[in-house]
Design a protein around this motif. Structure first.
Motif, short mmCIF file in Angstrom:
data_model
loop_
_atom_site.label_atom_id
_atom_site.label_comp_id
_atom_site.label_asym_id
_atom_site.label_seq_id
_atom_site.Cartn_x
_atom_site.Cartn_y
_atom_site.Cartn_z
N TRP A 107 0.61 -1.32 -0.06
CA TRP A 107 -0.12 -0.65 0.39
C TRP A 107 0.57 0.95 0.59
CZ3 TRP A 107 1.07 -3.44 4.28
CH2 TRP A 107 1.36 -2.80 5.14
N MET A 108 2.39 1.14 0.30
CA MET A 108 2.84 1.80 0.51
C MET A 108 4.42 2.28 -0.63
SD MET A 108 4.18 2.57 4.52
CE MET A 108 5.51 3.61 3.51
N ASN A 109 4.78 0.77 -0.93
CA ASN A 109 5.89 0.52 -1.61
C ASN A 109 7.01 1.97 -2.36
OD1 ASN A 109 8.33 -0.43 -3.07
ND2 ASN A 109 7.31 -1.67 -3.97
N PRO A 110 7.08 2.82 -2.00
CA PRO A 110 8.42 4.14 -2.56
C PRO A 110 8.65 3.52 -3.42
CG PRO A 110 9.80 3.29 -1.08
CD PRO A 110 8.71 2.41 -0.47
N PHE A 111 8.99 2.20 -4.49
CA PHE A 111 9.43 2.12 -6.23
C PHE A 111 8.91 1.42 -6.45
CE2 PHE A 111 13.16 1.88 -2.47
CZ PHE A 111 13.99 2.72 -3.09
N GLY A 112 8.18 1.28 -6.80
CA GLY A 112 6.42 0.39 -7.44
C GLY A 112 4.66 1.33 -7.09
N VAL A 113 4.41 1.13 -5.89
CA VAL A 113 3.00 1.93 -6.26
C VAL A 113 2.92 3.05 -6.11
CG1 VAL A 113 2.68 1.25 -3.92
CG2 VAL A 113 1.01 1.65 -5.16
N PRO A 120 -3.78 10.28 -6.60
CA PRO A 120 -3.15 10.23 -4.95
C PRO A 120 -2.53 9.14 -4.84
CG PRO A 120 -5.91 11.10 -5.51
CD PRO A 120 -4.90 10.10 -6.80
N VAL A 121 -1.33 9.27 -4.16
CA VAL A 121 0.26 9.08 -4.07
C VAL A 121 -0.48 8.38 -2.81
CG1 VAL A 121 2.34 7.85 -3.07
CG2 VAL A 121 1.85 9.98 -5.43
N LEU A 122 -0.55 7.18 -2.47
CA LEU A 122 -0.98 5.95 -1.37
C LEU A 122 -2.47 5.80 -1.11
CD1 LEU A 122 2.18 7.55 1.32
CD2 LEU A 122 1.69 5.66 -0.25
#
Length: 498
Positions: free
Chosen positions: A199-205, A215-217
């Protein structure tokens, strides 16, 4: 016996498999024209900070006439990319921030660092101590480790770091009566399940959402539920398999290769001799890992920084080993340990370069440069038009799963595919959030099986398991994950996940 041996099918070596894939890629360059996209800079907000990515413009595809049907030559001088150049060109491609040269260096340095740590014998003594203290409770290691590594994949995109942990945990689980496959499952596979359902992977989602103007996250409750279910199923599958192997170790596909770890313990004094110096080495590793996690979360440390951090951990461990005379270590043993550790992971490092050669033969993964890969990407996008919503979403997931063979990097695949998938989702009548979901599941889950994944090959190298044997084991589990992911994609469409 000789006749039986001749009749028995033998899985080809990983290098052989990649070579034939390269041949197939070269053939495609004669059948499919190269194409290009125009690109633009996209800026989006991520946790209060501004991020920028270069992405393709979906409607800008054009066939590069001068390159169409040109095909790949057998050999190219002066740094060109002919068929026979694929190994060298693959190994030296990219930069220190990614595949292939950066990842190759990363794997070799990690191998060297842990070679020093293994030279101190702190890991073996720690394992013996754990075995002595956990008699009757060994099975708890599986759910605890699987949960922690899955959480690492979900929270900060853990992947390549699993190589280092496999060097410690694989010998441990083998000593406990399991096998190297169990060790790979609770380390690398767990990270990729977390990576794929995060739900929060900075390199994928996060990148996919930013590029897709989502909207991010956002969508956290749905994804968090998905992560819990996938992690629970992965844990149960691993526990059931490990229990069966513990009852009959010979049924494991890793039984022969695991002999290396079994011999390592048999050749040494198995009495627990865990000293203060060993404890300091283990503490160094633990604090070093905490330092790495802090760097990734707080400062977005990546391959160059993490590799240097692991080198520091190994160097400090070696100095402790010399001071406390662990395993009778001398200063030269630090260098010898590093060399041996890097040597052990050299085959995995070579696979990374060879696999990158596939992409180079297809013309590379730059959308602004003429390549067959761009044409394949554009053609796949046309399939989704006029197809029912549920089918469109599932086809997006299928496409991302297949495309991940060529572009394993989560951030790279997001920048390449999401600018095309997001508007196609609008046309197909599904939300962009669903398109992002299809991307992250397709990107993350197939990292568990594709030989082009540097992290997978590095972990297999640490576990001394050939990819062909890994494929034979993981195929059924991969089908299970694919089916479960398909269900979530379909449910997301039905509930209008937004």
């Amino acid at each position: 016996m000789d006749k039986k041996r001749k009749k028995k099918f033998e899985m080809p070596h990983t290098y052989v498999i990649i070579f034939f894939v390269v041949l197939f890629a070269a053939l495609l360059t004669y059948l499919i024209p190269a194409g290009t996209f125009e690109t633009k800079e996209v800026t989006y907000d991520k946790s209060g900070s501004e991020e920028t990515r270069t992405v393709l413009i979906p409607d800008s595809f054009s066939v590069a006439e001068e390159n169409a049907q040109q095909g790949t030559s057998l050999f190219e001088p002066f740094g060109g990319a002919g068929l026979l150049n694929y190994v060298f060109e693959g190994l030296v491609s990219g930069d220190k921030w990614g595949s292939a040269v950066g990842v190759v260096a990363f794997i070799l340095i990690i191998g060297g660092a842990f070679g020093i740590i293994m030279k101190t014998r702190a890991v073996e003594e720690g394992i013996l101590s754990v075995i002595d203290r956990t008699k009757g409770k060994e099975v708890l290691i599986i759910p605890i480790m699987f949960f922690l590594f899955s959480l690492g994949g979900a929270v900060f995109g853990m992947g390549e770091e699993a190589i280092a942990f496999a060097m410690i945990l694989v010998p441990l689980v083998v000593a406990l009566g399991y096998d190297a496959i169990t060790g790979i499952m609770i380390t690398y596979v767990a990270t990729q399940i977390g990576f794929a359902t995060s739900w929060m992977n900075p390199f994928g989602v996060a990148i996919a959402q930013g590029v897709s103007d989502v909207p991010v996250l956002s969508g956290t409750p749905f994804r968090f539920t998905m992560w819990v279910i996938f992690t629970a199923i992965g844990t149960f599958y691993t526990w059931r398999y490990a229990s069966a192997v513990k009852k009959d170790p010979t049924r494991s596909l890793a039984y022969k290769s695991d002999q290396y770890f079994r011999d390592d313990f048999e050749q040494k004094d198995l009495k627990v001799n865990f000293k203060f110096g060993h404890a300091l080495v283990i503490l160094t590793v633990v604090l070093g890992v905490a330092w790495i996690i802090w760097g990734v979360i707080q400062h977005a440390y990546y391959i160059p920084e993490i590799a240097s951090q692991f080198f520091t951990i190994g160097l400090v461990a070696g100095i402790i080993g010399v001071i406390f005379k662990l395993n009778n270590m001398r200063v030269n043993d630090i260098a010898e340990g590093f060399a041996q550790g890097a040597k052990d992971l050299l085959p995995a490092a070579l696979v990374v370069g060879m696999a990158k050669g596939i992409i180079i033969i297809l013309g590379g993964d730059d959308p602004a440069t003429a390549s067959v890969l761009n044409t394949v990407l554009h053609s796949a996008g046309q399939v989704f038009e006029g197809v029912p919503e549920v089918i469109s979403a599932w086809l997006m997931f299928l496409f991302q799963s297949v495309f991940n063979f060529f572009v394993v990097s989560g951030s790279g695949q997001a920048a390449l595919t999401m600018p095309l998938m997001a508007p196609l989702a609008d046309i197909a009548g599904v939300t962009r959030q669903v398109a992002v979901l299809a991307f992250q599941l397709g990107d993350g889950l197939t990292n568990i099986i594709v030989p082009t994944s540097a992290a997978l090959m590095g972990t297999l190298g640490a576990a001394r398991l050939d990819w062909s044997n890994w494929f034979r084991f993981i195929f059924k589990f991969q089908l299970l994950l694919f089916g479960l992911a398909s269900v979530f994609v379909i449910v997301a469409v039905l509930v209008n996940f937004n």
